[in-house]
Design a protein around this motif. Structure first.
Motif, PDB file in Angstrom:
ATOM      1  N   TYR A   1       2.549   1.536  -3.614  1.00 37.73           N
ATOM      2  CA  TYR A   1       1.703   1.941  -4.733  1.00 37.73           C
ATOM      3  C   TYR A   1       0.707   3.013  -4.358  1.00 37.73           C
ATOM      4  O   TYR A   1      -0.209   3.319  -5.124  1.00 37.73           O
TER       5      TYR A   1
ATOM      6  N   ALA B   1       0.836  -1.201   0.000  1.00 36.45           N
ATOM      7  CA  ALA B   1       0.000   0.000   0.000  1.00 36.45           C
ATOM      8  C   ALA B   1       0.873   1.255   0.000  1.00 36.45           C
ATOM      9  O   ALA B   1       0.568   2.233  -0.697  1.00 36.45           O
TER      10      ALA B   1
ATOM     11  N   ASP C   1      -8.712  -0.396  -7.995  1.00 36.96           N
ATOM     12  CA  ASP C   1      -8.783   1.069  -8.041  1.00 36.96           C
ATOM     13  C   ASP C   1      -9.709   1.587  -6.966  1.00 36.96           C
ATOM     14  O   ASP C   1      -9.437   2.615  -6.346  1.00 36.96           O
ATOM     15  N   ASP C   2     -10.837   0.915  -6.746  1.00 33.66           N
ATOM     16  CA  ASP C   2     -11.748   1.375  -5.702  1.00 33.66           C
ATOM     17  C   ASP C   2     -12.515   0.186  -5.145  1.00 33.66           C
ATOM     18  O   ASP C   2     -12.510  -0.906  -5.691  1.00 33.66           O
TER      19      ASP C   2
ATOM     20  N   THR D   1      -1.846   3.285  -2.241  1.00 31.98           N
ATOM     21  CA  THR D   1      -3.272   2.988  -2.196  1.00 31.98           C
ATOM     22  C   THR D   1      -3.631   2.650  -0.758  1.00 31.98           C
ATOM     23  O   THR D   1      -2.795   2.645   0.129  1.00 31.98           O
ATOM     24  N   ASP D   2      -4.899   2.335  -0.594  1.00 32.59           N
ATOM     25  CA  ASP D   2      -5.401   1.932   0.700  1.00 32.59           C
ATOM     26  C   ASP D   2      -5.001   0.474   0.940  1.00 32.59           C
ATOM     27  O   ASP D   2      -4.938  -0.331   0.006  1.00 32.59           O
TER      28      ASP D   2
ATOM     29  N   ARG E   1      -7.376  -2.266  -0.407  1.00 28.72           N
ATOM     30  CA  ARG E   1      -7.521  -2.523  -1.842  1.00 28.72           C
ATOM     31  C   ARG E   1      -6.539  -3.572  -2.338  1.00 28.72           C
ATOM     32  O   ARG E   1      -6.656  -4.061  -3.455  1.00 28.72           O
TER      33      ARG E   1
END
Lengths: 299, 166
Positions: B63, B60, B92-93, B65-66, B69
């Protein structure tokens, strides 16, 4: 001055050696015409292939050096249109590039021939020994025959069964129940029937695939073991499985037994072994060496 | 005593805070499933397997992100230890993740609660028992199941001789 002298002496040497070679060839030709000792029609064709190839190679080499001495370029060629594998390929042209191409071809074929010859080494040496030293007649020499593994098979047919004559005279008396043949039943061929009856590929031919010297030399990173681990079928199978997994982003679903066997084989391969834990119920120590012999039992 | 020493030695040799190297291979941006997928090589010498949790945190941050994810699966350690290989997906989400991920992986990441069912065998037994249950007398099922009610489910032929014991 000294250069001219040396060139003259070299040319004289060449003419003298050519004259002696011509004499030798004429004597060989006379010998071939008179006696049958030089007839190689029944001999090993692989060896005569080698002779022809080397001869062609030497001729091309001489012509090439002559052309280069004259000053021709090495680029012009008239290549034949068919590939190497067609049997009735047209002859190449006689340009300099064609000579180079035929030499390259000859070298590659000679390398492959060397691999096959190494597999036949024992046979060739035995034939040479027989030809050189024929003191013992062939029928008495116990080492003159190839192994016959079918002699090891136990074929006791008539040793039992003369005792019970009155009890059951119809058919065999081996105690196995055979159902009566009342109606025609269709024969269903299982997959293993065809697989076991197919002719196995001779090991000499299949060894060319990975022992081919014209391919780049494959080395394993572990450094243990002298043959590449990809030589065994199981190693190739496992590699194919890992490739599939990485390409398709999944893990192959297998039963617990298969998963454990795969893990064991991977560990074996990592240590330089052949990775076959289930090769014909283990204990495969000598089987690789005698594989050719054991494979020919059924043939 | 010797065994105790060996166990202590092994624990000393394995350093739980040793650095871990992550390498990605075959990186693909999957626009159709709105995710980035790649093969992850984890190098963890002098350490047993790294947990998926820890790997998700590291990815995470790498990259941006959360942590939720990141989906990791299929990790296998190579013989001798020190290296494991697995697969990783970064969505992505959350909507895309809910739409495209299989249910067991959603349960693993905690987005879907696990449905606790009784065992499959128990479910089948209960269903079969429910087939024989006495239905309401005014229902059509009662009329139609009269055979089952009064004669029992086992059909016994009248002319069948009693079976001899095997």
């Amino acid at each position: 001055m000294t250069d001219a002298e040396s060139i003259c002496s070299a040319l004289d040497e060449m003419t003298a050696s050519m004259a002696s070679t011509r004499e030798l060839i004429q004597s060989l030709k006379a010998k071939q015409a008179s006696s049958d000792a030089m007839d190689t029609r029944d001999g090993i064709s692989l060896l005569s292939l080698k002779h022809h190839l080397i001869l062609a190679y030497l001729q091309s080499l001489v012509l090439l050096s002559a052309r280069r001495a004259v000053g021709d370029s090495m680029e012009d060629r008239t290549p034949p249109s068919q590939p190497f594998s067609t049997a009735d390929r047209s002859i190449r042209g006689s340009k300099v590039g064609d000579l180079v191409d035929s030499m390259i071809e000859g070298r590659i074929v000679l390398e492959k021939v060397k691999v096959l010859e190494s597999r036949m080494r024992y046979q060739i040496e035995k034939l040479v020994r027989v030809a050189e030293d024929s003191s013992k007649p062939v029928a008495e020499d116990p080492l003159a025959f190839r192994p016959n593994p079918s002699n090891l098979v136990n074929n006791e047919q008539g040793s039992e069964g003369e005792s019970d004559e009155g009890s059951d005279d119809n058919g065999k008396q081996d105690g196995i129940y055979r159902p009566p043949k009342l109606a025609a039943m269709p024969y269903v061929e299982t997959t293993t029937d065809k697989r076991s009856k197919r002719q196995p590929i001779p090991k000499a031919l299949s060894s060319l695939v990975h022992q081919d010297p014209s391919r780049p030399h494959v080395e394993s990173t572990s450094g243990l073991g002298f043959t590449p681990a990809l030589a065994s079928d199981r190693a190739r199978e496992i590699q194919r499985m890992t490739e599939f997994e990485e390409d398709n982003f999944t893990r192959v679903m297998m039963k617990k037994k298969d998963a454990r066997r795969r893990r064991r084989d991977e560990e074996d391969l990592a240590l330089g072994g052949s990775g076959m834990s289930q090769g014909r119920r283990r204990g495969r120590g000598l089987e690789d060496e005698f594989e050719d012999v054991l494979r020919s039992v059924g043939r | 005593m010797l065994g105790c020493n060996r166990a202590c030695l092994l624990r000393v040799l394995q350093d739980p805070s040793a650095p871990v190297t992550l390498r990605t291979r075959k990186f693909i941006t999957n626009r159709l499933l709105s995710r980035r997928q790649f093969i992850l090589d984890v190098l963890h010498p002098s350490r047993p397997n790294v947990s998926k949790d820890e790997l998700a945190e590291k990815l995470a941050t790498m990259y941006k992100t959360d942590k939720g994810r990141v989906v990791l699966f299929g990790f296998r350690t190579q013989f001798g230890g020190g290296k494991s290989t697995g697969f990783a997906l970064i969505y992505d989400d959350e909507a895309a993740q809910r739409k495209f991920e299989p249910k067991h992986r959603l349960v693993r990441s905690g987005l879907v609660p696990k449905v606790d069912k009784p065992s499959r065998k128990l479910r089948h037994e209960r269903k079969n028992r429910a087939k024989k249950v006495r239905p309401h007398p005014f229902s059509a099922r009662f009329v139609l199941t009269l055979d089952n009610q009064f004669r029992g489910t086992k059909k016994i032929k009248a002319a069948e001789p009693p079976k001899k014991g095997k």
